[in-house]
Design a protein around this motif. Structure first.
Motif, mmCIF file in Angstrom:
data_model
loop_
_atom_site.group_PDB
_atom_site.id
_atom_site.type_symbol
_atom_site.label_atom_id
_atom_site.label_comp_id
_atom_site.label_asym_id
_atom_site.label_seq_id
_atom_site.Cartn_x
_atom_site.Cartn_y
_atom_site.Cartn_z
ATOM 1 N N GLU A 71 1.259 -12.346 13.896
ATOM 2 C CA GLU A 71 0.464 -11.094 14.247
ATOM 3 C C GLU A 71 -0.636 -11.619 15.010
ATOM 4 O O GLU A 71 -0.895 -10.726 15.964
ATOM 5 C CB GLU A 71 0.292 -10.673 12.894
ATOM 6 N N ALA A 72 -1.566 -12.472 14.642
ATOM 7 C CA ALA A 72 -2.677 -12.773 15.585
ATOM 8 C C ALA A 72 -2.092 -13.354 16.834
ATOM 9 O O ALA A 72 -2.802 -12.739 18.013
ATOM 10 C CB ALA A 72 -3.376 -13.843 14.732
ATOM 11 N N ALA A 73 -1.288 -13.988 17.202
ATOM 12 C CA ALA A 73 -0.756 -14.281 18.339
ATOM 13 C C ALA A 73 -0.330 -13.001 19.226
ATOM 14 O O ALA A 73 -0.652 -12.965 20.653
ATOM 15 C CB ALA A 73 0.463 -15.443 18.362
ATOM 16 N N GLU A 230 -6.261 -19.759 8.787
ATOM 17 C CA GLU A 230 -7.554 -19.005 8.872
ATOM 18 C C GLU A 230 -8.373 -19.513 10.125
ATOM 19 O O GLU A 230 -8.853 -18.568 11.066
ATOM 20 C CB GLU A 230 -8.322 -19.356 7.567
ATOM 21 N N GLN A 231 -8.475 -21.000 10.239
ATOM 22 C CA GLN A 231 -8.902 -21.257 11.652
ATOM 23 C C GLN A 231 -8.370 -20.893 12.942
ATOM 24 O O GLN A 231 -9.007 -20.622 13.981
ATOM 25 C CB GLN A 231 -9.299 -22.620 11.512
ATOM 26 N N VAL A 232 -7.130 -20.890 12.858
ATOM 27 C CA VAL A 232 -6.508 -20.418 14.171
ATOM 28 C C VAL A 232 -6.461 -19.039 14.466
ATOM 29 O O VAL A 232 -6.714 -18.547 15.371
ATOM 30 C CB VAL A 232 -4.866 -20.790 13.933
ATOM 31 N N VAL A 233 -6.277 -18.029 13.368
ATOM 32 C CA VAL A 233 -6.681 -16.606 13.575
ATOM 33 C C VAL A 233 -7.971 -16.459 13.848
ATOM 34 O O VAL A 233 -8.014 -15.511 15.081
ATOM 35 C CB VAL A 233 -6.160 -15.812 12.191
ATOM 36 N N GLU A 234 -9.010 -17.196 13.291
ATOM 37 C CA GLU A 234 -10.221 -16.900 13.754
ATOM 38 C C GLU A 234 -10.509 -17.198 15.411
ATOM 39 O O GLU A 234 -11.266 -16.610 16.129
ATOM 40 C CB GLU A 234 -11.323 -17.653 12.942
ATOM 41 N N ARG A 235 -9.948 -18.367 15.928
ATOM 42 C CA ARG A 235 -9.970 -18.682 17.260
ATOM 43 C C ARG A 235 -9.359 -18.080 18.201
ATOM 44 O O ARG A 235 -9.738 -17.554 19.367
ATOM 45 C CB ARG A 235 -9.578 -20.264 17.391
ATOM 46 N N LEU A 236 -7.964 -17.363 17.880
ATOM 47 C CA LEU A 236 -7.232 -16.283 18.608
ATOM 48 C C LEU A 236 -7.997 -14.914 18.508
ATOM 49 O O LEU A 236 -8.045 -14.393 19.753
ATOM 50 C CB LEU A 236 -5.965 -16.046 18.069
ATOM 51 N N GLN A 237 -8.794 -14.773 17.409
ATOM 52 C CA GLN A 237 -9.632 -13.321 17.630
ATOM 53 C C GLN A 237 -10.753 -13.647 18.419
ATOM 54 O O GLN A 237 -11.494 -12.682 19.026
ATOM 55 C CB GLN A 237 -9.700 -12.837 16.172
ATOM 56 N N ASN A 238 -11.484 -14.755 18.414
ATOM 57 C CA ASN A 238 -12.767 -15.076 19.032
ATOM 58 C C ASN A 238 -12.685 -16.346 19.707
ATOM 59 O O ASN A 238 -13.183 -17.297 19.508
ATOM 60 C CB ASN A 238 -13.981 -14.908 17.992
ATOM 61 N N PRO A 239 -11.795 -16.244 20.907
ATOM 62 C CA PRO A 239 -11.766 -17.396 21.537
ATOM 63 C C PRO A 239 -12.943 -17.786 22.245
ATOM 64 O O PRO A 239 -13.957 -17.251 22.555
ATOM 65 C CB PRO A 239 -10.840 -17.081 22.884
#
Length: 239
Positions: A71-73, A230-239
């Motif tokens: 979903e995040a990707a 959680e870390q990946v999703v956060e970085r995808l949302q806030n690169p």
């Protein structure tokens, strides 16, 4: 003592030799999520390997975490690729293989009728988990040709990523010490930066040991980064 000498001294001391953070930063214009074997035989109690991997899948929350990554990707607009594992009748005529290969053939893991026939595929062990299908079957996700043992050397994953201008890979899926580690090693050798998602993978647990814990050690040495979902999703949302 010089700074360089101080660093060398730390690495010579096993008590203090902590591996460094390489400082990887995601560049979404060249990043892909690659999910390996998001299939029923690995991730569902109905799958033929559940007795071996079920505890590990459940403990790590893999099914839910993979859904979050998909979903995040998609929301981030990055490339998404799936590297599946299929066996056709001709593959069962192989003359040799390792113990896990033998087991997979014996139990009919990832079996399909043929490369050109989808009879009996829907809902089978070779099929994708139903909750992932909206992401995978959207006409945009790259569904690679099948890898046949563990690594991507026998499929078109690397070609597909190169054609999309990808050089950073977020890697998740099954199984940690087998296909995920093999994909990691090959992608690193091919010049990609690879982030492994530590709680979006799992592995067989057998009397000889826990494949997941074994894989984590090698991930730490080899991967560019080892992040949680959680870390990946956060970085995808806030690169």
């Amino acid at each position: 003592m010089s700074t360089d000498s101080s660093i060398k001294a730390i690495y010579r001391d096993p008590e203090n030799a902590v591996l460094p953070d390489v400082g990887l930063k995601l560049d979404l214009s060249r990043t892909a999520l690659v999910v390996i074997d998001p299939q029923v035989d690995f991730l569902s109690p109905n799958g033929v390997t559940w007795a071996l991997v079920g505890n590990s899948v459940t403990e790590n929350g893999v099914v839910g975490h993979l859904g979050q990554l998909f979903e995040a990707a998609k929301n981030a607009g990055i490339t998404v690729a799936v590297s599946p594992h299929y066996y056709y009748p001709c593959d069962h005529q192989w003359e040799h293989g390792g113990p896990l290969e033998k087991m997979m053939h014996d139990i009919g893991m990832f079996d399909r009728a043929s490369p050109l026939d989808l009879s009996g595929f829907d809902g089978s062990g070779a099929d994708f988990m139903p909750q992932y299908k909206p992401f995978i079957l959207d006409g945009k996700t790259i569904i690679c040709s099948p890898h046949k043992v563990y690594g991507p050397q026998t499929n078109d994953l690397t070609l597909q990523l190169r054609k999309k201008g990808v050089s950073q890979v977020i890697l998740a899926g099954m199984a940690a010490n087998l296909c995920v580690e093999s994909h990691l090693r090959d992608l690193v050798e091919q010049g990609f930066e690879v982030i492994v998602v530590r709680d979006a993978t799992a592995a067989p647990q057998i009397p000889e040991g826990d494949g997941y814990h074994a894989a984590l050690i090698n991930y730490r040495f080899i991967a560019s980064a080892l992040w949680t979902t959680e870390q990946v999703v956060e970085r995808l949302q806030n690169p």
